[in-house]
Design an enzyme around this catalytic site. Structure first.
Site, PDB file in Angstrom:
ATOM      1  N   HIS A   1      -5.642  -0.974  -5.936  1.00  0.00           N
ATOM      2  CA  HIS A   1      -4.535  -1.868  -6.252  1.00  0.00           C
ATOM      3  C   HIS A   1      -4.510  -2.114  -7.751  1.00  0.00           C
ATOM      4  O   HIS A   1      -5.450  -2.674  -8.302  1.00  0.00           O
ATOM      5  CB  HIS A   1      -4.685  -3.223  -5.550  1.00  0.00           C
ATOM      6  CG  HIS A   1      -4.303  -3.198  -4.107  1.00  0.00           C
ATOM      7  ND1 HIS A   1      -3.383  -4.060  -3.555  1.00  0.00           N
ATOM      8  CD2 HIS A   1      -4.726  -2.416  -3.094  1.00  0.00           C
ATOM      9  CE1 HIS A   1      -3.247  -3.801  -2.265  1.00  0.00           C
ATOM     10  NE2 HIS A   1      -4.057  -2.813  -1.951  1.00  0.00           N
TER      11      HIS A   1
ATOM     12  N   HIS B   1      -8.978   1.620   6.784  1.00  0.00           N
ATOM     13  CA  HIS B   1      -8.099   1.518   5.618  1.00  0.00           C
ATOM     14  C   HIS B   1      -7.598   2.893   5.187  1.00  0.00           C
ATOM     15  O   HIS B   1      -6.480   3.033   4.697  1.00  0.00           O
ATOM     16  CB  HIS B   1      -8.852   0.824   4.472  1.00  0.00           C
ATOM     17  CG  HIS B   1      -8.000   0.516   3.280  1.00  0.00           C
ATOM     18  ND1 HIS B   1      -6.887  -0.294   3.355  1.00  0.00           N
ATOM     19  CD2 HIS B   1      -8.080   0.919   1.998  1.00  0.00           C
ATOM     20  CE1 HIS B   1      -6.328  -0.375   2.163  1.00  0.00           C
ATOM     21  NE2 HIS B   1      -7.024   0.354   1.316  1.00  0.00           N
TER      22      HIS B   1
ATOM     23  N   HIS C   1      -4.274 -11.019  -2.232  1.00  0.00           N
ATOM     24  CA  HIS C   1      -4.354 -11.316  -0.798  1.00  0.00           C
ATOM     25  C   HIS C   1      -5.227 -12.544  -0.535  1.00  0.00           C
ATOM     26  O   HIS C   1      -6.206 -12.784  -1.236  1.00  0.00           O
ATOM     27  CB  HIS C   1      -4.954 -10.115  -0.050  1.00  0.00           C
ATOM     28  CG  HIS C   1      -4.131  -8.868  -0.146  1.00  0.00           C
ATOM     29  ND1 HIS C   1      -4.273  -7.972  -1.171  1.00  0.00           N
ATOM     30  CD2 HIS C   1      -3.153  -8.390   0.660  1.00  0.00           C
ATOM     31  CE1 HIS C   1      -3.404  -6.973  -0.991  1.00  0.00           C
ATOM     32  NE2 HIS C   1      -2.723  -7.201   0.105  1.00  0.00           N
TER      33      HIS C   1
ATOM     34  N   SER D   1       0.833  -1.205   0.000  1.00  0.00           N
ATOM     35  CA  SER D   1       0.000   0.000   0.000  1.00  0.00           C
ATOM     36  C   SER D   1       0.871   1.260   0.000  1.00  0.00           C
ATOM     37  O   SER D   1       1.843   1.340   0.748  1.00  0.00           O
ATOM     38  CB  SER D   1      -0.878   0.047   1.255  1.00  0.00           C
ATOM     39  OG  SER D   1      -1.734  -1.051   1.277  1.00  0.00           O
TER      40      SER D   1
ATOM     41  N   MET E   1      -1.524  -8.486   6.538  1.00  0.00           N
ATOM     42  CA  MET E   1      -2.352  -9.498   5.865  1.00  0.00           C
ATOM     43  C   MET E   1      -1.684 -10.009   4.585  1.00  0.00           C
ATOM     44  O   MET E   1      -2.374 -10.488   3.678  1.00  0.00           O
ATOM     45  CB  MET E   1      -3.719  -8.899   5.526  1.00  0.00           C
ATOM     46  CG  MET E   1      -4.444  -8.277   6.714  1.00  0.00           C
ATOM     47  SD  MET E   1      -5.973  -7.468   6.206  1.00  0.00           S
ATOM     48  CE  MET E   1      -6.365  -6.519   7.678  1.00  0.00           C
ATOM     49  N   SER E   2      -0.374  -9.901   4.499  1.00  0.00           N
ATOM     50  CA  SER E   2       0.316 -10.344   3.272  1.00  0.00           C
ATOM     51  C   SER E   2       1.730 -10.785   3.627  1.00  0.00           C
ATOM     52  O   SER E   2       2.037 -11.065   4.784  1.00  0.00           O
ATOM     53  CB  SER E   2       0.389  -9.182   2.268  1.00  0.00           C
ATOM     54  OG  SER E   2       1.201  -8.145   2.784  1.00  0.00           O
TER      55      SER E   2
ATOM     56  N   ALA F   1       2.233  -2.544   4.131  1.00  0.00           N
ATOM     57  CA  ALA F   1       1.770  -1.678   5.212  1.00  0.00           C
ATOM     58  C   ALA F   1       1.443  -2.609   6.381  1.00  0.00           C
ATOM     59  O   ALA F   1       0.903  -3.697   6.165  1.00  0.00           O
ATOM     60  CB  ALA F   1       0.518  -0.931   4.779  1.00  0.00           C
TER      61      ALA F   1
ATOM     62  N   TYR G   1      -7.291 -12.879   1.840  1.00  0.00           N
ATOM     63  CA  TYR G   1      -8.652 -12.490   2.254  1.00  0.00           C
ATOM     64  C   TYR G   1      -9.588 -12.240   1.075  1.00  0.00           C
ATOM     65  O   TYR G   1     -10.793 -12.120   1.245  1.00  0.00           O
ATOM     66  CB  TYR G   1      -8.627 -11.269   3.185  1.00  0.00           C
ATOM     67  CG  TYR G   1      -8.048 -10.001   2.612  1.00  0.00           C
ATOM     68  CD1 TYR G   1      -8.706  -9.266   1.623  1.00  0.00           C
ATOM     69  CD2 TYR G   1      -6.825  -9.534   3.049  1.00  0.00           C
ATOM     70  CE1 TYR G   1      -8.161  -8.113   1.098  1.00  0.00           C
ATOM     71  CE2 TYR G   1      -6.267  -8.378   2.529  1.00  0.00           C
ATOM     72  CZ  TYR G   1      -6.933  -7.670   1.552  1.00  0.00           C
ATOM     73  OH  TYR G   1      -6.392  -6.546   1.030  1.00  0.00           O
ATOM     74  N   GLU G   2      -9.020 -12.156  -0.134  1.00  0.00           N
ATOM     75  CA  GLU G   2      -9.879 -11.976  -1.307  1.00  0.00           C
ATOM     76  C   GLU G   2     -10.579 -13.278  -1.693  1.00  0.00           C
ATOM     77  O   GLU G   2     -11.480 -13.259  -2.526  1.00  0.00           O
ATOM     78  CB  GLU G   2      -9.045 -11.456  -2.491  1.00  0.00           C
ATOM     79  CG  GLU G   2      -8.523 -10.049  -2.241  1.00  0.00           C
ATOM     80  CD  GLU G   2      -7.602  -9.582  -3.346  1.00  0.00           C
ATOM     81  OE1 GLU G   2      -8.113  -9.223  -4.422  1.00  0.00           O
ATOM     82  OE2 GLU G   2      -6.382  -9.589  -3.147  1.00  0.00           O
TER      83      GLU G   2
ATOM     84  N   ASN H   1      -0.029   2.388  11.274  1.00  0.00           N
ATOM     85  CA  ASN H   1      -0.943   2.647  12.400  1.00  0.00           C
ATOM     86  C   ASN H   1      -0.490   1.818  13.589  1.00  0.00           C
ATOM     87  O   ASN H   1       0.237   0.838  13.430  1.00  0.00           O
ATOM     88  CB  ASN H   1      -2.377   2.227  12.012  1.00  0.00           C
ATOM     89  CG  ASN H   1      -2.440   0.760  11.599  1.00  0.00           C
ATOM     90  OD1 ASN H   1      -2.039   0.402  10.478  1.00  0.00           O
ATOM     91  ND2 ASN H   1      -2.909  -0.094  12.484  1.00  0.00           N
TER      92      ASN H   1
END
Ligand code: HPA
Length: 273
Positions: A62, A248, A84, A31, A212-213, A114, A86-87, A236
């Site tokens: 993306h 996000h 990802h 990101s 998450m990656s 990120a 989660y997709e 964050n």
């Protein structure tokens, strides 16, 4: 032929019909870094959607393509947009683009992302060099019949992130006057951000940053014998560490804020590793 390996070969042939570019280094953009690929000396691009059977990212913002070109004199292949877990893709699809870059000839891999900061010393906007990772909470991308063509059944993971590359990153960050953080990245599936209890658990596991990656990609690339390094942009504080809710937009804004510095660091790393 093994189905997963068959798919890789098909994708490889599809790319090779479009370019015979020989990359030395592969780069995956996280990101905020997406437009890095637009700034290099581009020799060829291949849209993911042009590659037969390729998993296409669904995250807004993306881009999805491989960019081939040069950073100074170094031939690179860049993933502008990653896939990802989660997709909804299988782990073997998630790591397919990473494996493809290895099959295209890349010997080194630079991972970026990120991440949420778990370590109390970290601040949003910090860079953390990944020294190790935890994948215990996600399925291994190496499950199923081993792809003997790529690597061994039981690959060693005692040094996923190259000590040599880490020294180079430290040196370049110091030259740029960046306070480089170092630590362990834990990958969870997402797409929800974590609960405060999950973050406390991750901290007790020894994690310094969460995302998450990346770790699955590092594992697949290490299986193939690539030399790997990774840098997280701490966008964050992780859940429960501040009064703010996570979203996000905040992740994107912090990543954008430090993108210029992040890009310079990446360029320096590419030309010196
Ligand atoms: N958690 C998981 N993934 C993330 C975060 C986070 O706090 N920030 C950026 N990616």
């Amino acid at each position: 032929m093994n189905q997963i390996y068959g798919k890789l070969i098909k994708c490889l042939e599809s790319i090779r019909q479009k370019t015979d570019f020989q990359p030395e280094t592969a780069l995956i953009l996280g990101s905020g870094l997406g437009d890095y690929a637009d700034d290099i000396q581009i020799e060829a691009t291949v849209e993911y959607s042009e590659i037969d059977g390729f998993p296409v990212s669904t995250v807004p913002g993306h881009k999805g393509r491989f960019v081939f070109g040069y950073v100074d004199k170094t031939p690179v292949v860049i993933m502008q947009g990653r896939v990802h877990y989660y997709e909804g893709y299988s782990m073997s699809d998630v790591v397919l683009p990473t494996r493809l870059m290895g099959m295209l000839g890349a010997k080194k891999l630079i991972l970026t992302n990120a991440a949420g900061g778990i370590n109390f010393k970290f601040q949003p906007g910090d860079f953390m060099m990944i020294t190790d990772h935890i994948t215990t909470a996600i399925p291994s991308p190496l499950l199923g019949a081993n792809l003997d063509e790529l690597g061994p059944r039981f690959p060693d993971m005692s040094q996923v992130y190259s000590a040599r590359m880490q020294d180079i990153i430290r040196k370049n960050a110091a030259e740029m006057g960046i306070t480089l953080r170092e630590g362990v990245y834990v990958q969870l599936t997402g797409p929800a951000y974590e609960t405060p209890a999950e973050i406390r658990m991750c901290r007790s596991w020894g994690a310094d940053a969460v995302g998450m990656s990346t770790a699955c990609e590092a594992m697949a690339a290490r299986h193939m014998g690539l030399e790997i390094c990774g840098i997280s942009c701490i966008t964050n504080l992780a859940a429960g560490m501040s009064k703010k809710e996570l979203n996000h937009q905040e992740v994107q804004e912090t990543a954008d804020r430090v993108a210029k510095q992040f890009k310079e660091l990446i360029s320096r790393i590419i030309v010196t590793v």
